[in-house]
Scaffold this motif. Structure first.
Motif, PDB file in Angstrom:
ATOM      1  N   ILE A 160      -4.553 -24.038 -27.823  1.00 22.66           N
ATOM      2  CA  ILE A 160      -4.456 -23.125 -26.684  1.00 22.66           C
ATOM      3  C   ILE A 160      -3.149 -22.340 -26.787  1.00 22.66           C
ATOM      4  CG2 ILE A 160      -4.533 -22.938 -24.170  1.00 22.66           C
ATOM      5  CD1 ILE A 160      -5.630 -25.838 -24.166  1.00 22.66           C
ATOM      6  N   THR A 161      -3.260 -21.040 -26.606  1.00 22.92           N
ATOM      7  CA  THR A 161      -2.070 -20.176 -26.489  1.00 22.92           C
ATOM      8  C   THR A 161      -2.083 -19.572 -25.085  1.00 22.92           C
ATOM      9  OG1 THR A 161      -2.139 -19.642 -28.845  1.00 22.92           O
ATOM     10  CG2 THR A 161      -0.836 -18.197 -27.425  1.00 22.92           C
ATOM     11  N   ALA A 162      -0.994 -19.714 -24.382  1.00 27.21           N
ATOM     12  CA  ALA A 162      -0.956 -19.266 -22.991  1.00 27.21           C
ATOM     13  C   ALA A 162       0.308 -18.440 -22.721  1.00 27.21           C
ATOM     14  CB  ALA A 162      -1.013 -20.463 -22.049  1.00 27.21           C
ATOM     15  N   ASP A 163       0.204 -17.594 -21.704  1.00 29.31           N
ATOM     16  CA  ASP A 163       1.344 -16.785 -21.238  1.00 29.31           C
ATOM     17  C   ASP A 163       1.860 -17.435 -19.959  1.00 29.31           C
ATOM     18  OD1 ASP A 163       2.908 -14.116 -21.302  1.00 29.31           O
ATOM     19  OD2 ASP A 163       2.093 -14.208 -19.257  1.00 29.31           O
ATOM     20  N   SER A 164       3.119 -17.946 -20.014  1.00 28.53           N
ATOM     21  CA  SER A 164       3.681 -18.687 -18.882  1.00 28.53           C
ATOM     22  C   SER A 164       4.907 -17.969 -18.342  1.00 28.53           C
ATOM     23  CB  SER A 164       4.067 -20.108 -19.320  1.00 28.53           C
ATOM     24  OG  SER A 164       4.753 -20.782 -18.292  1.00 28.53           O
ATOM     25  N   PRO A 165       5.055 -17.902 -17.039  1.00 30.87           N
ATOM     26  CA  PRO A 165       6.251 -17.262 -16.460  1.00 30.87           C
ATOM     27  C   PRO A 165       7.499 -18.117 -16.605  1.00 30.87           C
ATOM     28  CG  PRO A 165       4.891 -18.143 -14.727  1.00 30.87           C
ATOM     29  CD  PRO A 165       4.121 -18.342 -15.998  1.00 30.87           C
ATOM     30  N   GLN A 166       7.327 -19.374 -17.019  1.00 27.30           N
ATOM     31  CA  GLN A 166       8.490 -20.244 -17.157  1.00 27.30           C
ATOM     32  C   GLN A 166       8.423 -20.989 -18.494  1.00 27.30           C
ATOM     33  OE1 GLN A 166       8.211 -22.838 -13.770  1.00 27.30           O
ATOM     34  NE2 GLN A 166       6.401 -23.909 -14.553  1.00 27.30           N
ATOM     35  N   GLN A 167       9.566 -21.362 -18.946  1.00 28.95           N
ATOM     36  CA  GLN A 167       9.618 -22.025 -20.242  1.00 28.95           C
ATOM     37  C   GLN A 167       9.130 -23.472 -20.191  1.00 28.95           C
ATOM     38  OE1 GLN A 167      13.533 -22.029 -22.017  1.00 28.95           O
ATOM     39  NE2 GLN A 167      12.790 -22.793 -24.008  1.00 28.95           N
ATOM     40  N   PRO A 168       9.528 -24.267 -19.247  1.00 26.11           N
ATOM     41  CA  PRO A 168       9.038 -25.651 -19.207  1.00 26.11           C
ATOM     42  C   PRO A 168       7.527 -25.686 -18.912  1.00 26.11           C
ATOM     43  CG  PRO A 168      11.029 -25.404 -17.904  1.00 26.11           C
ATOM     44  CD  PRO A 168      10.547 -24.010 -18.213  1.00 26.11           C
ATOM     45  N   ILE A 169       6.814 -26.504 -19.611  1.00 25.89           N
ATOM     46  CA  ILE A 169       5.357 -26.627 -19.405  1.00 25.89           C
ATOM     47  C   ILE A 169       4.966 -28.075 -19.104  1.00 25.89           C
ATOM     48  CG2 ILE A 169       4.786 -24.635 -20.835  1.00 25.89           C
ATOM     49  CD1 ILE A 169       4.147 -26.619 -23.112  1.00 25.89           C
ATOM     50  N   SER A 170       5.930 -28.861 -18.654  1.00 29.05           N
ATOM     51  CA  SER A 170       5.650 -30.277 -18.377  1.00 29.05           C
ATOM     52  C   SER A 170       4.581 -30.433 -17.296  1.00 29.05           C
ATOM     53  CB  SER A 170       6.938 -30.997 -17.969  1.00 29.05           C
ATOM     54  OG  SER A 170       7.535 -30.367 -16.839  1.00 29.05           O
ATOM     55  N   ASP A 171       4.609 -29.528 -16.297  1.00 28.86           N
ATOM     56  CA  ASP A 171       3.586 -29.609 -15.238  1.00 28.86           C
ATOM     57  C   ASP A 171       2.194 -29.362 -15.816  1.00 28.86           C
ATOM     58  OD1 ASP A 171       5.583 -30.098 -13.451  1.00 28.86           O
ATOM     59  OD2 ASP A 171       5.695 -28.027 -12.725  1.00 28.86           O
ATOM     60  N   TRP A 172       2.109 -28.410 -16.707  1.00 29.20           N
ATOM     61  CA  TRP A 172       0.807 -28.114 -17.327  1.00 29.20           C
ATOM     62  C   TRP A 172       0.329 -29.290 -18.175  1.00 29.20           C
ATOM     63  CZ3 TRP A 172      -0.222 -24.361 -21.946  1.00 29.20           C
ATOM     64  CH2 TRP A 172      -1.608 -24.212 -22.108  1.00 29.20           C
ATOM     65  N   LEU A 173       1.221 -29.903 -18.908  1.00 26.40           N
ATOM     66  CA  LEU A 173       0.839 -31.059 -19.732  1.00 26.40           C
ATOM     67  C   LEU A 173       0.347 -32.209 -18.857  1.00 26.40           C
ATOM     68  CD1 LEU A 173       3.730 -31.082 -22.381  1.00 26.40           C
ATOM     69  CD2 LEU A 173       1.422 -30.112 -22.599  1.00 26.40           C
ATOM     70  N   ASP A 174       0.983 -32.384 -17.703  1.00 27.22           N
ATOM     71  CA  ASP A 174       0.527 -33.432 -16.779  1.00 27.22           C
ATOM     72  C   ASP A 174      -0.883 -33.122 -16.262  1.00 27.22           C
ATOM     73  OD1 ASP A 174       2.893 -34.786 -17.095  1.00 27.22           O
ATOM     74  OD2 ASP A 174       3.829 -33.912 -15.296  1.00 27.22           O
ATOM     75  N   ASN A 175      -1.146 -31.849 -15.997  1.00 28.92           N
ATOM     76  CA  ASN A 175      -2.475 -31.452 -15.511  1.00 28.92           C
ATOM     77  C   ASN A 175      -3.543 -31.612 -16.606  1.00 28.92           C
ATOM     78  OD1 ASN A 175      -1.373 -30.802 -13.030  1.00 28.92           O
ATOM     79  ND2 ASN A 175      -1.123 -28.631 -13.537  1.00 28.92           N
ATOM     80  N   LEU A 176      -3.174 -31.314 -17.841  1.00 33.69           N
ATOM     81  CA  LEU A 176      -4.125 -31.464 -18.951  1.00 33.69           C
ATOM     82  C   LEU A 176      -4.547 -32.920 -19.137  1.00 33.69           C
ATOM     83  CD1 LEU A 176      -2.701 -29.043 -21.673  1.00 33.69           C
ATOM     84  CD2 LEU A 176      -4.850 -28.806 -20.402  1.00 33.69           C
ATOM     85  N   ALA A 177      -3.704 -33.857 -18.769  1.00 33.71           N
ATOM     86  CA  ALA A 177      -4.032 -35.273 -18.905  1.00 33.71           C
ATOM     87  C   ALA A 177      -5.205 -35.676 -18.013  1.00 33.71           C
ATOM     88  CB  ALA A 177      -2.808 -36.127 -18.590  1.00 33.71           C
TER      89      ALA A 177
END
Length: 224
Positions: A160-177
């Protein structure tokens, strides 16, 4: 003086040995002829009985033959009718056979199937606010590729390649779980886009068999 006595002469009772004497006046040949005629009558009666029995046996055998022929004709008629029915409904039987083959092969064809459209929607629902997917590729994994990459056991690899307004993606990784079939989410490169100030992030999502559609899997009976 002598006295004459009239009547039957006296007979000495000791000379009577049996009943009245009988005398056959007919010739001997006559008696033998009578015996011969009686024997002939008995033989003729026996012959008549034999002939009658033979006639009855012949009639019985004839009726049995007629009955057997009638039964044979009936069975032949039934066989012809069954053959005609099979010929008439041959296409239906062939179609049913093809349907059975399709039903049997459906679980095999579905063994490695993931319904990607709803699965991608589930991945999109895991994105944080303001983050959008710009590219997505999916590939099935083999046992050889999994072993060679030293990654956890999985059946598919979603890049997956995504455009994020912020550099940290820890929240997204938690949601992917929380995504169905999740095995691991491996973050990749994070690149800042100067024009927008956003970040291009890459994530490698590993998926296991829980993500399979199982559309044609047998329906399990409900436990009582």
């Amino acid at each position: 003086m002598s006295v004459l006595t009239l009547g039957r002469p006296s007979v000495d009772a000791s000379l009577i040995l049996g009943g009245m004497p009988r005398v056959r006046l007919l010739p001997r040949e006559v008696g033998e002829g009578q015996k011969t005629r009686a024997l002939r009558r008995r033989l003729l009666a026996g012959l008549v009985v034999i002939v009658v029995m033979a006639i009855l046996a012949t009639v019985g055998a004839t009726f049995a033959l007629f009955a057997a022929n009638a039964q044979l004709a009936n069975e032949q008629s039934r066989s012809a009718l069954l053959a005609a029915s099979r010929a008439k409904y041959g296409d239906v039987t062939k179609l049913q056979s093809e349907v059975d083959q399709i039903v049997t092969s459906q679980p095999l064809a579905d063994a490695g199937e993931i319904l990607w459209a709803p699965y991608v929607q589930e991945i999109q629902s895991s994105l944080p606010a303001g983050t959008t997917i710009t590219a997505l590729t999916a590939a099935t994994a083999t046992a050889t590729s999994v072993t060679a990459s030293l990654m956890p056991t999985h059946i598919a690899d979603v890049k997956i390649t995504a455009d994020s307004p912020q550099q940290p993606i820890s929240d997204w990784l938690d949601n992917l779980a929380k995504v169905k079939g999740f095995v691991a989410a491996i973050p990749g490169s994070v690149t800042r886009v100067e024009d927008t100030g956003h970040y291009t992030v890459e994530v490698d999502l590993l998926v296991n068999s829980d993500a399979l559609s199982e559309r044609f899997a047998p329906v399990k009976a409900a436990k009582k």
